[in-house]
Design a protein around this motif. Sequence first.
Motif, PDB file in Angstrom:
ATOM      1  N   LEU A 268       0.834  -1.196   0.000  1.00 39.16           N
ATOM      2  CA  LEU A 268       0.000   0.000   0.000  1.00 39.16           C
ATOM      3  C   LEU A 268       0.871   1.249   0.000  1.00 39.16           C
ATOM      4  O   LEU A 268       2.086   1.182   0.195  1.00 39.16           O
ATOM      5  N   SER A 269       0.243   2.390  -0.204  1.00 41.43           N
ATOM      6  CA  SER A 269       0.968   3.653  -0.255  1.00 41.43           C
ATOM      7  C   SER A 269       1.416   4.074   1.143  1.00 41.43           C
ATOM      8  O   SER A 269       0.585   4.199   2.044  1.00 41.43           O
ATOM      9  N   PRO A 270       2.715   4.315   1.349  1.00 39.14           N
ATOM     10  CA  PRO A 270       3.166   4.809   2.657  1.00 39.14           C
ATOM     11  C   PRO A 270       2.531   6.136   3.029  1.00 39.14           C
ATOM     12  O   PRO A 270       2.253   6.385   4.202  1.00 39.14           O
ATOM     13  N   ALA A 271       2.287   7.003   2.037  1.00 37.36           N
ATOM     14  CA  ALA A 271       1.678   8.303   2.315  1.00 37.36           C
ATOM     15  C   ALA A 271       0.266   8.142   2.868  1.00 37.36           C
ATOM     16  O   ALA A 271      -0.131   8.834   3.809  1.00 37.36           O
ATOM     17  N   LEU A 272      -0.509   7.219   2.292  1.00 35.34           N
ATOM     18  CA  LEU A 272      -1.861   6.983   2.787  1.00 35.34           C
ATOM     19  C   LEU A 272      -1.848   6.422   4.207  1.00 35.34           C
ATOM     20  O   LEU A 272      -2.670   6.782   5.044  1.00 35.34           O
ATOM     21  N   GLY A 273      -0.916   5.511   4.476  1.00 37.05           N
ATOM     22  CA  GLY A 273      -0.796   4.966   5.820  1.00 37.05           C
ATOM     23  C   GLY A 273      -0.439   6.038   6.838  1.00 37.05           C
ATOM     24  O   GLY A 273      -0.988   6.073   7.943  1.00 37.05           O
ATOM     25  N   ALA A 274       0.482   6.941   6.454  1.00 42.48           N
ATOM     26  CA  ALA A 274       0.858   8.031   7.348  1.00 42.48           C
ATOM     27  C   ALA A 274      -0.319   8.973   7.579  1.00 42.48           C
ATOM     28  O   ALA A 274      -0.526   9.461   8.702  1.00 42.48           O
ATOM     29  N   PHE A 275      -1.091   9.226   6.531  1.00 43.33           N
ATOM     30  CA  PHE A 275      -2.270  10.083   6.687  1.00 43.33           C
ATOM     31  C   PHE A 275      -3.272   9.456   7.652  1.00 43.33           C
ATOM     32  O   PHE A 275      -3.816  10.132   8.535  1.00 43.33           O
ATOM     33  N   LEU A 276      -3.518   8.165   7.506  1.00 44.08           N
ATOM     34  CA  LEU A 276      -4.456   7.469   8.393  1.00 44.08           C
ATOM     35  C   LEU A 276      -3.975   7.524   9.840  1.00 44.08           C
ATOM     36  O   LEU A 276      -4.767   7.785  10.758  1.00 44.08           O
ATOM     37  N   ALA A 277      -2.675   7.308  10.064  1.00 46.73           N
ATOM     38  CA  ALA A 277      -2.127   7.385  11.415  1.00 46.73           C
ATOM     39  C   ALA A 277      -2.260   8.796  11.986  1.00 46.73           C
ATOM     40  O   ALA A 277      -2.555   8.973  13.172  1.00 46.73           O
ATOM     41  N   GLY A 278      -2.059   9.814  11.143  1.00 44.71           N
ATOM     42  CA  GLY A 278      -2.219  11.187  11.599  1.00 44.71           C
ATOM     43  C   GLY A 278      -3.643  11.486  12.025  1.00 44.71           C
ATOM     44  O   GLY A 278      -3.875  12.150  13.041  1.00 44.71           O
ATOM     45  N   VAL A 279      -4.619  10.979  11.255  1.00 44.75           N
ATOM     46  CA  VAL A 279      -6.025  11.181  11.620  1.00 44.75           C
ATOM     47  C   VAL A 279      -6.335  10.518  12.955  1.00 44.75           C
ATOM     48  O   VAL A 279      -7.035  11.087  13.806  1.00 44.75           O
ATOM     49  N   VAL A 280      -5.813   9.310  13.157  1.00 41.08           N
ATOM     50  CA  VAL A 280      -6.056   8.591  14.410  1.00 41.08           C
ATOM     51  C   VAL A 280      -5.484   9.355  15.596  1.00 41.08           C
ATOM     52  O   VAL A 280      -6.072   9.390  16.682  1.00 41.08           O
ATOM     53  N   MET A 281      -4.327  10.028  15.383  1.00 44.32           N
ATOM     54  CA  MET A 281      -3.666  10.739  16.481  1.00 44.32           C
ATOM     55  C   MET A 281      -4.029  12.219  16.535  1.00 44.32           C
ATOM     56  O   MET A 281      -3.410  12.982  17.271  1.00 44.32           O
ATOM     57  N   ALA A 282      -5.055  12.624  15.791  1.00 44.64           N
ATOM     58  CA  ALA A 282      -5.416  14.043  15.734  1.00 44.64           C
ATOM     59  C   ALA A 282      -5.892  14.570  17.081  1.00 44.64           C
ATOM     60  O   ALA A 282      -5.776  15.772  17.365  1.00 44.64           O
ATOM     61  N   ASN A 283      -6.435  13.705  17.926  1.00 38.48           N
ATOM     62  CA  ASN A 283      -6.930  14.127  19.243  1.00 38.48           C
ATOM     63  C   ASN A 283      -5.876  13.981  20.340  1.00 38.48           C
ATOM     64  O   ASN A 283      -6.175  14.224  21.512  1.00 38.48           O
ATOM     65  N   SER A 284      -4.674  13.586  19.969  1.00 35.43           N
ATOM     66  CA  SER A 284      -3.630  13.381  20.965  1.00 35.43           C
ATOM     67  C   SER A 284      -3.147  14.707  21.537  1.00 35.43           C
ATOM     68  O   SER A 284      -3.071  15.717  20.840  1.00 35.43           O
ATOM     69  N   GLU A 285      -2.819  14.689  22.831  1.00 34.72           N
ATOM     70  CA  GLU A 285      -2.291  15.902  23.466  1.00 34.72           C
ATOM     71  C   GLU A 285      -0.885  16.235  22.990  1.00 34.72           C
ATOM     72  O   GLU A 285      -0.377  17.338  23.251  1.00 34.72           O
ATOM     73  N   PHE A 286      -0.250  15.306  22.285  1.00 35.22           N
ATOM     74  CA  PHE A 286       1.099  15.533  21.767  1.00 35.22           C
ATOM     75  C   PHE A 286       1.080  15.952  20.301  1.00 35.22           C
ATOM     76  O   PHE A 286       2.128  15.979  19.644  1.00 35.22           O
ATOM     77  N   ARG A 287      -0.087  16.291  19.768  1.00 37.65           N
ATOM     78  CA  ARG A 287      -0.206  16.607  18.352  1.00 37.65           C
ATOM     79  C   ARG A 287       0.674  17.788  17.947  1.00 37.65           C
ATOM     80  O   ARG A 287       1.418  17.730  16.970  1.00 37.65           O
ATOM     81  N   HIS A 288       0.609  18.869  18.722  1.00 34.52           N
ATOM     82  CA  HIS A 288       1.362  20.074  18.350  1.00 34.52           C
ATOM     83  C   HIS A 288       2.866  19.847  18.450  1.00 34.52           C
ATOM     84  O   HIS A 288       3.636  20.368  17.628  1.00 34.52           O
ATOM     85  N   GLU A 289       3.294  19.070  19.430  1.00 36.20           N
ATOM     86  CA  GLU A 289       4.727  18.796  19.558  1.00 36.20           C
ATOM     87  C   GLU A 289       5.203  17.907  18.413  1.00 36.20           C
ATOM     88  O   GLU A 289       6.313  18.081  17.899  1.00 36.20           O
ATOM     89  N   LEU A 290       4.359  16.970  17.980  1.00 36.58           N
ATOM     90  CA  LEU A 290       4.708  16.152  16.828  1.00 36.58           C
ATOM     91  C   LEU A 290       4.851  17.012  15.579  1.00 36.58           C
ATOM     92  O   LEU A 290       5.793  16.837  14.791  1.00 36.58           O
ATOM     93  N   GLU A 291       3.924  17.943  15.386  1.00 36.15           N
ATOM     94  CA  GLU A 291       3.994  18.839  14.227  1.00 36.15           C
ATOM     95  C   GLU A 291       5.275  19.662  14.242  1.00 36.15           C
ATOM     96  O   GLU A 291       5.937  19.822  13.216  1.00 36.15           O
ATOM     97  N   ALA A 292       5.625  20.193  15.423  1.00 36.75           N
ATOM     98  CA  ALA A 292       6.814  21.039  15.527  1.00 36.75           C
ATOM     99  C   ALA A 292       8.088  20.256  15.237  1.00 36.75           C
ATOM    100  O   ALA A 292       9.040  20.801  14.668  1.00 36.75           O
ATOM    101  N   ASN A 293       8.117  18.972  15.602  1.00 35.57           N
ATOM    102  CA  ASN A 293       9.324  18.172  15.403  1.00 35.57           C
ATOM    103  C   ASN A 293       9.457  17.673  13.975  1.00 35.57           C
ATOM    104  O   ASN A 293      10.579  17.533  13.464  1.00 35.57           O
TER     105      ASN A 293
END
Length: 343
Positions: free
Chosen positions: A256-281
């Motif tokens: 499968l497409s790695p980009a699609l898998g990463a997108f799905l994982a990002g959606v799953v973690m969208a409510n995580s309290e570490f979301r902004h720190e992940l974005e910054a890193n």
Amino acid sequence: MTVYFVQAFIYLCAAVVMVPLAKRLGLGSVLGYLIAGVIIGPLTGLVGQETNTIQHFAEFGVVMMLFLVGLELEPSALWQMRHRLLGLGGLQVSLTAGIITAIALLLGQSWTTAFTIGLIFSLSSTAIVLQTLNEKGLSKTEGGRSAFSVLLFQDIAVIPMLALMPLLALPELKAASAQLATVAQQHTQLSLVAHLPGWANALVVLTAIIGLVSAGHFLSRPLFRYIANTGLQEVFTAAALMLIVGIAALMSLIGLSPALGAFLAGVVMANSEFRHELEANIEPFKGLLLGLFFITVGAGINFSLLSQNFAVILALTLGLMTQPFQGDFSISFAFANSFAVDT
């Protein structure tokens, strides 16, 4: 070792000089990176065949970009996009494929070749479109969301297209495909589903997706909480990169497409309290890799082929640009729709 330092300096120097200049001229950073690649590649010959290898590595920037996009979309927001995703995205892909197929048939191509060309030209570059929308500040607008729906549908549609194209292959292309498969095996390309029957392949893919969603929901928070308690920023950065690399590897192993898998994982973690720190890193790595990817695209342009077929390529390019439902229609739609909403 010296060669790598020199090559890295050439790529960085080209980006530092051309991208700010392109931005000042209103051309955008993507075109700046492409021009930089053309200068150091075809025009001056400062870089060579290594650009193909670098390009494969730099494509990881697209994976990071889709992970960051997913982090900004909660599952409920993605569900609300379903009408745009299926309606607008499906309409664009089907109409574009149909129109291009009809044109190819009129030009004397066989129906299998014409349909394959139509499928290919129904797609557009997610990396270029999203980068352009972000630079123009349109990603949060109504048009930007509609454009993203089209892009996401295109990325999903790639999977059945890749499964269908071998069935459409011409006899002379099947031999080339077999030869490429042999070369891939010689390079020990790993796959968990290569020799499985269809039902087992589908079962492995479904299990991997369920496992990815479950791990993202239940395991990611304890992991990042444990790492955050150490107070070591570099370890948190390493964990963020480990997460995306692991997702990309898993998706590649099951075809499968790695980009699609990463997108799905990002959606799953969208409510995580570490979301902004992940974005910054992740953001700095994403930006650098995307820039490097665009430079290698520019450096790989074959100007001899362009000069030999200039009239044909120009006519096909203008025809594709003026065709109202072609792949990059999503950019034009985003600009037009955003302007209509703002006014």
